[in-house]
Design an enzyme around this catalytic site. Sequence first.
Site, PDB file in Angstrom:
ATOM      1  N   GLU A 110     -10.769   6.452   2.254  1.00  0.00           N
ATOM      2  CA  GLU A 110     -10.841   5.664   1.020  1.00  0.00           C
ATOM      3  C   GLU A 110     -10.171   6.434  -0.097  1.00  0.00           C
ATOM      4  O   GLU A 110     -10.046   7.648  -0.009  1.00  0.00           O
ATOM      5  CB  GLU A 110     -12.307   5.440   0.631  1.00  0.00           C
ATOM      6  CG  GLU A 110     -13.071   4.608   1.619  1.00  0.00           C
ATOM      7  CD  GLU A 110     -14.578   4.748   1.418  1.00  0.00           C
ATOM      8  OE1 GLU A 110     -15.011   5.001   0.272  1.00  0.00           O
ATOM      9  OE2 GLU A 110     -15.303   4.615   2.411  1.00  0.00           O
ATOM     10  N   LYS A 112     -10.252   8.072  -3.783  1.00  0.00           N
ATOM     11  CA  LYS A 112     -11.287   8.639  -4.638  1.00  0.00           C
ATOM     12  C   LYS A 112     -10.996   8.200  -6.072  1.00  0.00           C
ATOM     13  O   LYS A 112     -10.073   8.683  -6.713  1.00  0.00           O
ATOM     14  CB  LYS A 112     -11.281  10.162  -4.525  1.00  0.00           C
ATOM     15  CG  LYS A 112     -12.467  10.824  -5.205  1.00  0.00           C
ATOM     16  CD  LYS A 112     -12.550  12.289  -4.798  1.00  0.00           C
ATOM     17  CE  LYS A 112     -13.785  12.974  -5.319  1.00  0.00           C
ATOM     18  NZ  LYS A 112     -13.828  13.072  -6.773  1.00  0.00           N
ATOM     19  N   ASP A 114     -11.370   7.696  -9.966  1.00  0.00           N
ATOM     20  CA  ASP A 114     -11.751   8.643 -11.000  1.00  0.00           C
ATOM     21  C   ASP A 114     -12.372   7.905 -12.180  1.00  0.00           C
ATOM     22  O   ASP A 114     -11.679   7.389 -13.046  1.00  0.00           O
ATOM     23  CB  ASP A 114     -10.501   9.412 -11.450  1.00  0.00           C
ATOM     24  CG  ASP A 114     -10.871  10.755 -12.034  1.00  0.00           C
ATOM     25  OD1 ASP A 114     -12.060  11.118 -11.973  1.00  0.00           O
ATOM     26  OD2 ASP A 114      -9.973  11.429 -12.554  1.00  0.00           O
ATOM     27  N   TYR A 221     -18.219   1.670  -2.832  1.00  0.00           N
ATOM     28  CA  TYR A 221     -17.794   2.347  -1.611  1.00  0.00           C
ATOM     29  C   TYR A 221     -18.894   2.771  -0.660  1.00  0.00           C
ATOM     30  O   TYR A 221     -18.608   3.276   0.396  1.00  0.00           O
ATOM     31  CB  TYR A 221     -16.919   3.558  -1.942  1.00  0.00           C
ATOM     32  CG  TYR A 221     -17.503   4.475  -2.995  1.00  0.00           C
ATOM     33  CD1 TYR A 221     -18.629   5.255  -2.729  1.00  0.00           C
ATOM     34  CD2 TYR A 221     -16.927   4.537  -4.251  1.00  0.00           C
ATOM     35  CE1 TYR A 221     -19.160   6.084  -3.697  1.00  0.00           C
ATOM     36  CE2 TYR A 221     -17.453   5.378  -5.231  1.00  0.00           C
ATOM     37  CZ  TYR A 221     -18.577   6.146  -4.947  1.00  0.00           C
ATOM     38  OH  TYR A 221     -19.100   6.955  -5.911  1.00  0.00           O
ATOM     39  N   LYS A 308      -8.290  16.450  -2.532  1.00  0.00           N
ATOM     40  CA  LYS A 308      -7.823  16.241  -3.906  1.00  0.00           C
ATOM     41  C   LYS A 308      -6.306  16.251  -3.955  1.00  0.00           C
ATOM     42  O   LYS A 308      -5.676  17.167  -3.415  1.00  0.00           O
ATOM     43  CB  LYS A 308      -8.365  17.359  -4.803  1.00  0.00           C
ATOM     44  CG  LYS A 308      -9.866  17.305  -4.979  1.00  0.00           C
ATOM     45  CD  LYS A 308     -10.226  16.563  -6.246  1.00  0.00           C
ATOM     46  CE  LYS A 308     -11.723  16.654  -6.472  1.00  0.00           C
ATOM     47  NZ  LYS A 308     -12.146  16.736  -7.820  1.00  0.00           N
ATOM     48  N   CYS A 402      -1.050  20.220 -45.292  1.00  0.00           N
ATOM     49  CA  CYS A 402      -0.281  19.161 -44.646  1.00  0.00           C
ATOM     50  C   CYS A 402       1.199  19.580 -44.550  1.00  0.00           C
ATOM     51  O   CYS A 402       1.798  19.950 -45.551  1.00  0.00           O
ATOM     52  CB  CYS A 402      -0.400  17.877 -45.453  1.00  0.00           C
ATOM     53  SG  CYS A 402       0.638  16.557 -44.816  1.00  0.00           S
ATOM     54  N   CYS A 405       3.276  17.154 -46.993  1.00  0.00           N
ATOM     55  CA  CYS A 405       3.137  17.055 -48.449  1.00  0.00           C
ATOM     56  C   CYS A 405       2.456  18.262 -49.065  1.00  0.00           C
ATOM     57  O   CYS A 405       2.316  18.348 -50.284  1.00  0.00           O
ATOM     58  CB  CYS A 405       2.388  15.784 -48.824  1.00  0.00           C
ATOM     59  SG  CYS A 405       0.649  15.854 -48.408  1.00  0.00           S
ATOM     60  N   CYS A 420      -5.087  14.789 -43.657  1.00  0.00           N
ATOM     61  CA  CYS A 420      -4.454  15.011 -44.948  1.00  0.00           C
ATOM     62  C   CYS A 420      -5.026  13.950 -45.877  1.00  0.00           C
ATOM     63  O   CYS A 420      -4.871  12.757 -45.636  1.00  0.00           O
ATOM     64  CB  CYS A 420      -2.940  14.853 -44.857  1.00  0.00           C
ATOM     65  SG  CYS A 420      -2.198  14.699 -46.491  1.00  0.00           S
ATOM     66  N   CYS A 426       1.737  10.871 -49.259  1.00  0.00           N
ATOM     67  CA  CYS A 426       2.140  11.706 -48.127  1.00  0.00           C
ATOM     68  C   CYS A 426       3.075  10.835 -47.272  1.00  0.00           C
ATOM     69  O   CYS A 426       2.656   9.776 -46.782  1.00  0.00           O
ATOM     70  CB  CYS A 426       0.894  12.129 -47.364  1.00  0.00           C
ATOM     71  SG  CYS A 426       1.217  13.070 -45.885  1.00  0.00           S
TER      72      CYS A 426
HETATM   73  P1  AMP Z   1     -17.201  15.242  -7.103  1.00  0.00           P
HETATM   74  O1  AMP Z   1     -17.640  14.675  -8.426  1.00  0.00           O
HETATM   75  O2  AMP Z   1     -15.861  15.896  -7.150  1.00  0.00           O
HETATM   76  O3  AMP Z   1     -18.266  16.027  -6.432  1.00  0.00           O
HETATM   77  O4  AMP Z   1     -16.931  13.993  -6.184  1.00  0.00           O
HETATM   78  C1  AMP Z   1     -17.973  13.132  -5.835  1.00  0.00           C
HETATM   79  C2  AMP Z   1     -17.811  11.868  -6.572  1.00  0.00           C
HETATM   80  O5  AMP Z   1     -16.632  11.189  -6.193  1.00  0.00           O
HETATM   81  C3  AMP Z   1     -18.886  10.884  -6.230  1.00  0.00           C
HETATM   82  O6  AMP Z   1     -20.045  11.117  -6.973  1.00  0.00           O
HETATM   83  C4  AMP Z   1     -18.260   9.591  -6.623  1.00  0.00           C
HETATM   84  O7  AMP Z   1     -18.568   9.307  -7.966  1.00  0.00           O
HETATM   85  C5  AMP Z   1     -16.770   9.845  -6.568  1.00  0.00           C
HETATM   86  N1  AMP Z   1     -16.051   8.958  -5.645  1.00  0.00           N
HETATM   87  C6  AMP Z   1     -14.935   8.267  -5.995  1.00  0.00           C
HETATM   88  N2  AMP Z   1     -14.477   7.536  -4.969  1.00  0.00           N
HETATM   89  C7  AMP Z   1     -15.328   7.726  -3.930  1.00  0.00           C
HETATM   90  C8  AMP Z   1     -15.372   7.224  -2.604  1.00  0.00           C
HETATM   91  N3  AMP Z   1     -14.438   6.373  -2.124  1.00  0.00           N
HETATM   92  N4  AMP Z   1     -16.396   7.629  -1.821  1.00  0.00           N
HETATM   93  C9  AMP Z   1     -17.328   8.498  -2.307  1.00  0.00           C
HETATM   94  N5  AMP Z   1     -17.334   9.008  -3.545  1.00  0.00           N
HETATM   95  C10 AMP Z   1     -16.339   8.644  -4.371  1.00  0.00           C
HETATM   96 ZN    ZN Z   2       0.127  14.972 -46.326  1.00  0.00          ZN
END
Ligand code: AMP
Ligand code: ZN
Length: 664
Positions: A110, A112, A114, A221, A308, A402, A405, A420, A426
Amino acid sequence: MNTEQQIHTLRKELRQHNYNYYVLDQPKISDYDFDMKLKELQELEEKHPEFYDPNSPTLRVGGQVTKNFATVVHEHRMYSLSNSYSKEELEDWEVRIKKLVEGSVEYTCELKYDGASISLTYENGELVRAVTRGDGIQGDDVTHNVKTIRSVPLKLKGDFPPKFDIRGEIVLPYEGFAKMNAERVENGEEPYANPRNTASGSLKLQDSAEVSKRPLDCLLYSIVGENLPFSTQFEGLQKARDWGFKVPQEAKLATSTDAVMKYLEYWDVHRHDLPYETDGVVIKVNNLNQQDELGYTAKSPRWAMAYKFKAEQASTKLEKITYQVGRTGAITPVANLAPVQLAGTIVKRASLHNADQIEKLDVREGDEVFVEKGGEIIPKIVAVDFTKRDPDSEPTNYIAECPECGTELVRKEGEAQHYCPNYNHCAPQIIGRIQHFISRKAMDIEGLGGETVALLVRENLIENYADLYELKKEQILPLERMAEKSAENLINGIQQSKEVPFERVLFALGIRYVGETVAKKLAKNYKTIEAIEAASQEDLVSVDEIGEKIAESVVDFFAVEENRAIVNRLKTNGLQLAISEEELAGQTEKLNGNTFVISGVFEKVSRSDLKKMIEANGGKVTGSISAKTNYLVAGENMGPSKLAKAEKLGTHIISEDEFLAMVE
Ligand code: AMP
Ligand code: ZN
């Protein structure tokens, strides 16, 4: 159909449309029709509180305010993931696994995502709780806020288990993030730094109505619970989809290590095409029995591994730190770099955010620095390569004045940014403000562009927006590339803008936090600039949707004599600084207390004009007919059910002409 059935049917329909739009991305009705159905449901629910449902689609708009988020202990702990950064590390992991479990091993791969992790609890197919990860053992109850996220199902479909938790990530897709930031900049606010922090910050907002306005998404997920109706992770994902959850289709079943590697290679490149941020891949042992056998370490499951992506990073020399002054006077330090290749583009500049950031990184001119590209618009400096630092280098001294100005900078309590304070003298602030003034949604001045504004200011021909109206053709003709014709167009464009209605002039003034909507509210409420000038902070706050921050900013603006003088000159020059006679004249109370429903197609006026006319005359427009409806304005082709209902309820059914006669 009785009312209860009607409410249930509407809720079900709306739920399905929500699902089509936000989960499948395949809307089947227009936004307008959706809104009309939603309104209809809202009205029914208002009249029949006995059919209240905390998971009704009408509650997606939020409104509940949470002062303190309650702490909730997770029934099933939320673990972290072990990380790996190379294929070798991944291979080592597989070797370890294969020693611990019997038979062959398959994997679900899957992405990951963010964002901010979330755990959703469902009981009997209804969302009962949403809790942040917190420390993994306990998190914060953010249910009210999560309910406003349209892709989170409030009620499930299909044959779901009676009770389970589902985990996922709340993300802010790039597009929505960019839009939010554009609006902030327009309102004179600082843009947010990146989508991830903005997503997690959103979950902790007190007012869920605010959360509702943010384009958040929720990607799921993993399902946890007892007696689950599947035996592999991959099946689990499919089940989650069947029950109505948004599970990205990018997940793949890999039957071999090779297939896992292919997945990594593919997404390392193609992740840049996704609509939201990802920072790696998660590889999970597919078979749940094997997962059980493998178990957990103190912090993370043995059966899963995050890989990662390498953040795209480069190292280069920081040649110089310069400081930019924005339209609001906010100072942004910028790192000017020796050009370097990064994620397919050549980078020459990176953001340093503010003084704290510079201090934290201890970054200095002449340093070799590491630059990274993430979800941010411009790259950022993540670290200094101290091994290469010149022993004679001195810590960076943040500027005190600044750069444009020379005014001494200020930094308010609790704010990261320096400002500023020289609002009216300005150059970048003046230029930025006039550019905003002439922009399309403000005065929309034809024949005048941002570059010309900058030139006019730099040439000392104008210093504020009032000066525009006193510009003479002879003054601008000598400017570079200014032909007779374009000079004429410019002057004409400026003169024509005197017709722009009050609400847009008010927006054009560029008062901090007074965006388009706020300007409309103020104009409608106070009707003249004098009334706004005279309004106290308490008075302003009492206006619908005007908060403390806006009120304070308006009062501050008019407290400055120079601002009042500039506004006065705008008035003398004939700009609209009050609601026009026509608008005022159009504002009658003829229809006071009457509720209208508009249906069908009209000959003389459009539906939206009809609506405006009704409101201008004190009436109210709703989407569906109820006992409260006084008039149904019936056009061509109106729905037979509406007509029947109106007849049944004894609503006055009137034609377009009859309506027009009412407001004559
Ligand atoms: P970390 O924060 O680096 O320990 O990574 C774990 C976090 O990755 C989990 O708590 C999830 O919030 C996130 N995460 C994002 N995508 C996934 C996924 N497909 N499966 C599991 N965790 C995921
Ligand atoms: Zn200024």
